[in-house]
Design an enzyme around this catalytic site. Structure first.
Site, PDB file in Angstrom:
ATOM      1  N   SER A  32      -4.690  -0.030   6.445  1.00 16.95           N
ATOM      2  CA  SER A  32      -4.416  -0.923   5.315  1.00 16.95           C
ATOM      3  C   SER A  32      -3.410  -1.999   5.722  1.00 16.95           C
ATOM      4  CB  SER A  32      -3.933  -0.098   4.113  1.00 16.95           C
ATOM      5  OG  SER A  32      -4.051  -0.846   2.927  1.00 16.95           O
ATOM      6  N   ASP A  89     -10.319   0.340   1.664  1.00 19.04           N
ATOM      7  CA  ASP A  89      -8.983   0.674   2.146  1.00 19.04           C
ATOM      8  C   ASP A  89      -8.925   1.913   3.042  1.00 19.04           C
ATOM      9  OD1 ASP A  89      -6.240   1.165   2.384  1.00 19.04           O
ATOM     10  OD2 ASP A  89      -5.828   0.546   0.345  1.00 19.04           O
TER      11      ASP A  89
END
Length: 329
Positions: free
Chosen positions: A44, A161
């Site tokens: 991320s 993500d």
């Protein structure tokens, strides 16, 4: 640095959204101590910071971007096109253009430090490692918080993500060849405080924007400002349409319907807080496998409070200095 020369050091940068800007401070401390990094594994926000560092072995340019960008303007990049709204508030092309202004068109093979990033396959629910091809596309996939960003399709898979399944990818760094792990863990459950007002938030934003950082002779900041302007202009029409729709909806609301409690969390707050709790739980199990654990005190920074970059960077630097102080070099 005799102690480190016998090691293949892997730097692991966790997820954590705005809290993950602390990784910049961590890297500053590592560079200051002249700690050689052989591999970087990021998830991320950690993938974005890692990519900026891996590109040329410096973090100064990205620090300047964080401190001088008006992050509140990024809200203007949200694409309120009702036909696309349910796919994500920020469309892929806009994120891609912004990332291009920050990290360019680098390929993994061109990076000075080997990098691997984590993403999550939305269909299979499995982690996906990306370490070849376009760095920009890999980072775009790894930072795609569900609902906020549209998923990105790579190799026939819709990716989101990386922090959802692997917030602190220590195992990935070892698979890359590292036998000594320095992990920066910015995954923290946000500490809510009612004393924080909009005025205080604005002051933090102002301080971050004026943060002291060495000037770099580059057009990167100007490029980003220009890109935000163009992308925001593209969103102005759809945004007006959505506002008109919401106003009509509000006017048609039955009189007997009670107003929602003003303190009720927004949909974004509920979503990001839920992700925070989930990632924090996973991270606690992963972080134990690191040789050096750096844990910046950033729990008070909310998921999307990127305007508090200076605060996060300072916390990362302080935590790294403390963690490294007991290491024999």
């Amino acid at each position: 640095m005799l102690f480190f020369r016998k090691k293949k050091i892997g730097l692991v940068l966790s997820s954590g959204a705005a809290k993950g800007l602390a990784h910049i401070g961590v890297i500053k401390a590592l560079i200051e101590r002249k700690v050689p990094i052989d591999f970087i594994a990021g998830s991320s926000i950690g993938s974005l910071v890692g990519a900026c560092y891996a590109k040329n072995g410096s973090i100064v340019e990205f620090e300047q971007v964080v401190l001088r960008t008006d992050w509140r303007r990024l809200l203007e990049l949200a694409d309120f096109n009702l036909a696309l709204l349910f796919k994500g508030f920020v469309q892929g092309q806009k994120v891609r253009e912004l990332l291009k202004a920050i990290i360019g068109d680098a390929q993994f093979k061109d990076l000075r430090i080997p990098l691997a990033v984590m993403a999550t396959d939305l269909d299979s629910g499995e982690g996906v490692v990306i370490k070849e091809g376009s760095v920009l596309e890999a980072v775009r996939a790894s930072i795609s918080i569900p609902v906020v960003f549209t998923p990105i399709k790579i190799g026939g898979k819709f990716l989101v993500d990386g922090g959802i399944l692997n917030p602190v990818p220590i195992k990935l760094a070892r698979e890359m060849g590292a036998n000594y792990i320095i992990a920066s863990n910015a995954v923290r459950v946000a500490k809510k405080t009612k004393s924080r007002t909009k005025d205080n938030a604005a002051k933090h934003a102002q301080v971050s924007a004026k943060g002291n950082v060495s000037e770099v002779k580059t057009g990167i900041i100007e490029d980003i400002y220009h890109k935000i302007d163009l992308l925001a202009q593209d969103s102005s029409g759809p945004m007006k349409n959505l506002k008109g729709f919401l106003e009509s909806f509000q006017a048609a609301k039955p009189a007997h319907v009670h107003e929602t409690d003003a303190d009720t969390p927004s949909i974004f707050s509920v979503l990001t807080q839920a992700i925070d709790y989930m990632e924090n739980k996973i991270a606690q199990g992963q972080i134990k496998d690191a040789d050096i654990i750096i844990s910046p005190d950033v729990g008070h920074i909310d998921t999307l409070e990127f305007y508090r970059g200076k605060e996060a960077i300072d916390k990362g630097y302080e935590a790294a200095k403390l963690a490294l102080s007991g290491v024999r070099l």
